[in-house]
Structure formats: C-alpha cells, structure tokens
Design a protein around this motif. Sequence first.
Motif, PDB file in Angstrom:
ATOM      1  N   ILE A  54     -11.659-129.690  -1.797  1.00 54.86           N
ATOM      2  CA  ILE A  54     -11.741-128.304  -1.848  1.00 54.86           C
ATOM      3  C   ILE A  54     -13.002-127.707  -1.930  1.00 54.86           C
ATOM      4  N   VAL A  55     -13.418-126.455  -1.241  1.00 55.40           N
ATOM      5  CA  VAL A  55     -14.553-125.917  -1.502  1.00 55.40           C
ATOM      6  C   VAL A  55     -14.531-124.762  -2.255  1.00 55.40           C
ATOM      7  N   THR A  56     -15.225-124.851  -3.486  1.00 55.63           N
ATOM      8  CA  THR A  56     -15.154-123.863  -4.372  1.00 55.63           C
ATOM      9  C   THR A  56     -16.542-123.050  -4.518  1.00 55.63           C
ATOM     10  N   ASP A  57     -16.158-121.772  -5.018  1.00 48.16           N
ATOM     11  CA  ASP A  57     -17.492-120.888  -5.036  1.00 48.16           C
ATOM     12  C   ASP A  57     -17.973-120.918  -6.547  1.00 48.16           C
ATOM     13  N   GLY A  58     -19.150-120.057  -6.814  1.00 45.12           N
ATOM     14  CA  GLY A  58     -19.777-119.929  -7.965  1.00 45.12           C
ATOM     15  C   GLY A  58     -18.911-119.752  -9.181  1.00 45.12           C
ATOM     16  N   SER A  59     -17.758-119.369  -9.210  1.00 43.83           N
ATOM     17  CA  SER A  59     -16.945-119.231 -10.222  1.00 43.83           C
ATOM     18  C   SER A  59     -15.836-120.405 -10.269  1.00 43.83           C
ATOM     19  N   ALA A  61     -13.476-120.820  -8.077  1.00 40.20           N
ATOM     20  CA  ALA A  61     -12.336-120.720  -7.319  1.00 40.20           C
ATOM     21  C   ALA A  61     -12.489-121.253  -6.035  1.00 40.20           C
ATOM     22  N   PRO A  62     -11.173-121.542  -5.336  1.00 37.25           N
ATOM     23  CA  PRO A  62     -11.154-122.442  -3.941  1.00 37.25           C
ATOM     24  C   PRO A  62     -11.393-121.249  -2.918  1.00 37.25           C
ATOM     25  N   VAL A  63     -12.232-121.486  -1.982  1.00 35.81           N
ATOM     26  CA  VAL A  63     -12.566-120.754  -0.722  1.00 35.81           C
ATOM     27  C   VAL A  63     -11.565-121.242   0.179  1.00 35.81           C
ATOM     28  N   ARG A  64     -10.683-120.345   0.364  1.00 36.12           N
ATOM     29  CA  ARG A  64      -9.561-120.656   1.286  1.00 36.12           C
ATOM     30  C   ARG A  64      -9.534-120.221   2.608  1.00 36.12           C
ATOM     31  N   ASP A  65     -10.881-119.717   3.056  1.00 38.85           N
ATOM     32  CA  ASP A  65     -10.997-119.523   4.482  1.00 38.85           C
ATOM     33  C   ASP A  65     -12.018-120.139   5.075  1.00 38.85           C
ATOM     34  N   VAL A  66     -12.389-121.233   4.418  1.00 38.66           N
ATOM     35  CA  VAL A  66     -13.617-121.901   5.009  1.00 38.66           C
ATOM     36  C   VAL A  66     -13.259-122.972   5.983  1.00 38.66           C
ATOM     37  N   LEU A  67     -14.394-122.910   6.960  1.00 42.47           N
ATOM     38  CA  LEU A  67     -14.062-123.930   8.229  1.00 42.47           C
ATOM     39  C   LEU A  67     -15.087-125.036   8.153  1.00 42.47           C
ATOM     40  N   THR A 107      -3.804-123.466  -0.860  1.00 42.86           N
ATOM     41  CA  THR A 107      -4.280-124.196  -1.586  1.00 42.86           C
ATOM     42  C   THR A 107      -5.746-124.589  -1.690  1.00 42.86           C
ATOM     43  N   GLY A 108      -6.395-124.027  -0.458  1.00 38.68           N
ATOM     44  CA  GLY A 108      -7.849-124.353  -0.300  1.00 38.68           C
ATOM     45  C   GLY A 108      -8.048-125.845   0.129  1.00 38.68           C
ATOM     46  N   LEU A 109      -7.237-126.539   0.445  1.00 39.62           N
ATOM     47  CA  LEU A 109      -7.445-127.955   0.618  1.00 39.62           C
ATOM     48  C   LEU A 109      -7.787-128.229   2.217  1.00 39.62           C
ATOM     49  N   TYR A 110      -8.721-129.124   2.250  1.00 40.12           N
ATOM     50  CA  TYR A 110      -9.324-129.423   3.752  1.00 40.12           C
ATOM     51  C   TYR A 110      -8.720-130.948   4.027  1.00 40.12           C
ATOM     52  N   ARG A 111      -8.792-131.455   5.257  1.00 38.52           N
ATOM     53  CA  ARG A 111      -8.507-132.959   5.427  1.00 38.52           C
ATOM     54  C   ARG A 111      -8.907-133.151   6.933  1.00 38.52           C
ATOM     55  N   PHE A 112      -9.460-134.339   6.926  1.00 32.20           N
ATOM     56  CA  PHE A 112      -9.801-135.067   8.151  1.00 32.20           C
ATOM     57  C   PHE A 112      -9.209-136.327   8.142  1.00 32.20           C
ATOM     58  N   GLU A 113      -8.774-137.094   9.522  1.00 28.18           N
ATOM     59  CA  GLU A 113      -8.409-138.280   9.487  1.00 28.18           C
ATOM     60  C   GLU A 113      -9.459-138.949  10.615  1.00 28.18           C
ATOM     61  N   VAL A 187      -5.836-144.956   2.708  1.00 29.56           N
ATOM     62  CA  VAL A 187      -7.248-144.842   1.803  1.00 29.56           C
ATOM     63  C   VAL A 187      -7.670-143.330   2.148  1.00 29.56           C
ATOM     64  N   VAL A 188      -7.857-142.650   0.980  1.00 29.68           N
ATOM     65  CA  VAL A 188      -8.368-141.412   0.886  1.00 29.68           C
ATOM     66  C   VAL A 188      -9.550-141.057   0.195  1.00 29.68           C
ATOM     67  N   TYR A 189     -10.594-140.466   0.664  1.00 27.42           N
ATOM     68  CA  TYR A 189     -11.753-140.303  -0.095  1.00 27.42           C
ATOM     69  C   TYR A 189     -11.759-138.832  -0.430  1.00 27.42           C
ATOM     70  N   ARG A 190     -12.037-138.531  -1.632  1.00 32.74           N
ATOM     71  CA  ARG A 190     -11.954-137.111  -2.215  1.00 32.74           C
ATOM     72  C   ARG A 190     -13.158-136.712  -2.236  1.00 32.74           C
ATOM     73  N   PHE A 191     -13.681-135.466  -1.495  1.00 35.28           N
ATOM     74  CA  PHE A 191     -14.837-135.006  -1.648  1.00 35.28           C
ATOM     75  C   PHE A 191     -14.916-133.329  -1.533  1.00 35.28           C
ATOM     76  N   ASP A 192     -14.906-132.768  -2.927  1.00 38.85           N
ATOM     77  CA  ASP A 192     -14.986-131.640  -3.294  1.00 38.85           C
ATOM     78  C   ASP A 192     -16.419-131.051  -3.043  1.00 38.85           C
ATOM     79  N   ILE A 193     -16.607-129.893  -2.573  1.00 38.27           N
ATOM     80  CA  ILE A 193     -17.999-129.059  -2.110  1.00 38.27           C
ATOM     81  C   ILE A 193     -17.861-127.955  -3.025  1.00 38.27           C
ATOM     82  N   ARG A 194     -19.081-127.720  -3.767  1.00 35.51           N
ATOM     83  CA  ARG A 194     -19.302-126.481  -4.746  1.00 35.51           C
ATOM     84  C   ARG A 194     -20.423-126.082  -4.081  1.00 35.51           C
ATOM     85  N   LEU A 195     -20.159-124.547  -3.952  1.00 33.70           N
ATOM     86  CA  LEU A 195     -21.176-123.886  -3.254  1.00 33.70           C
ATOM     87  C   LEU A 195     -22.239-123.194  -4.198  1.00 33.70           C
ATOM     88  N   GLN A 196     -21.850-123.082  -5.477  1.00 34.80           N
ATOM     89  CA  GLN A 196     -22.795-122.600  -6.394  1.00 34.80           C
ATOM     90  C   GLN A 196     -22.562-123.009  -7.725  1.00 34.80           C
TER      91      GLN A 196
END
Length: 206
Positions: A54-59, A61-67, A107-113, A187-196
């Motif tokens: 999930i990509v989250t903003d400075g607060s 909160a999930p960023v739900r429109d991220v590409l 949910t803000g969740l992204y996924r790659f295979e 096998v799943v690798y969890r990688f959350d990204i925090r913008l601020q």
Amino acid sequence: MSELLRETASQTAGPYVHIGLAPRAAGFDIFENNFGNVLTGARTEGERIAIEGIVTDGSGAPVRDVLLEIWQANAQGRYDHPGDRQPGKSVDPSFRGWGRACSDFETGLYRFETIKPGSVIGRNGRPMAPHINFWIVARGINVGLNTRMYFDDEAAANAADPVIRLIELEARRDTLIARREQRGSQVVYRFDIRLQGDRETVFFDI
C-alpha cells in the motif's frame, strides 16, 4: 507595450493518469493490448513471486489512485534491453521484465506477479543485490517518484549493494526492504511505500 499575460492556473496529476496509462482500471476498455501487472508467461524461468503493498501519504492514509510501474532483470540478472551487455547472461523470451499496476480504489492495495530477479553487475563490475525498480505517480505527485525494492532474504547481498550503501542512515535503508511471506504455495513480498512522514521511503533522483 504588449499587455502582460496572467499565469495559467496549475493543477496536479489527476484521474487522467489512469485513463491514459491504465484505462481498464478507470472503466475504459480502449487498448487492444493492455499493459498489466503480470510479467510472467508459462515458460518464464525463475522463482514465481507476488509483490503487494500500500502507498500511504504523510498522514498514513492509503493513496487509492496511485499508479505504479516496475522494471527488473530476469532470473539470470539480465535486463531485456540492448544496453545490458553482461557476458554469459541471456534474455528470457517468456519474461516481459516490465509491468504496470494501479492500487485498488477501495483498499489502496497494489499487486504484481513476477519472478525474483538475479543479481545484476553494476558500474565498475560491482554486483548489485537482487532488486526491482519502481516508478510511482498519483494525484498530487507532479513528477514521478523512483525507488527500489530489495528482498529481506538477501541480507548479505543487500549489505554489500553499492546503491544501498549510499544511504547513510541504516534506518532509512530499511524502507527499501520487502518482507517475504509464505501463503500456502505462493511467495509474497510485502512492500509498503510511504510518500512522506515517519519512515518515508527513500526515493532516487534519476
């Protein structure tokens, strides 16, 4: 003397990002070939993995429109690009090496295979730890953000990686490490990204 023109109003990146780059996510089926989040084919070599986060903003909160876009080497550590001239490594014709995904609007969740990449020989012949390159854009991000994802089960390679070693604070290095999870046979690798904010992900100026 000519009349001075007023400055045009500015606007941050908006929903057109999805309409232009990932129209299916926005409800438009306009491309004959849609670029998706699955990079593998039936004959792709290497360990099959999924990447989620999930990509989250400075607060927080999930960023739900991220590409997000990723590009990576194959299982041998070779990029499907003419600029990659590493000896002894071949291109995998069944592996695309590049993917595009949108976060879930709810949910803000992204996924790659994809597959776990091999080590790439970098500048001056120094090996880099297995990694995946990320590019991120969303509403409020005017210039795409670039970062890398490394693997927590490659601790020795990570410690010697020349890019990670450029980051002075060890706590900041940890923001680039994905956590391995075993979900049944997958096998799943969890990688959350925090913008601020606290534990902001390290981004690179490239």
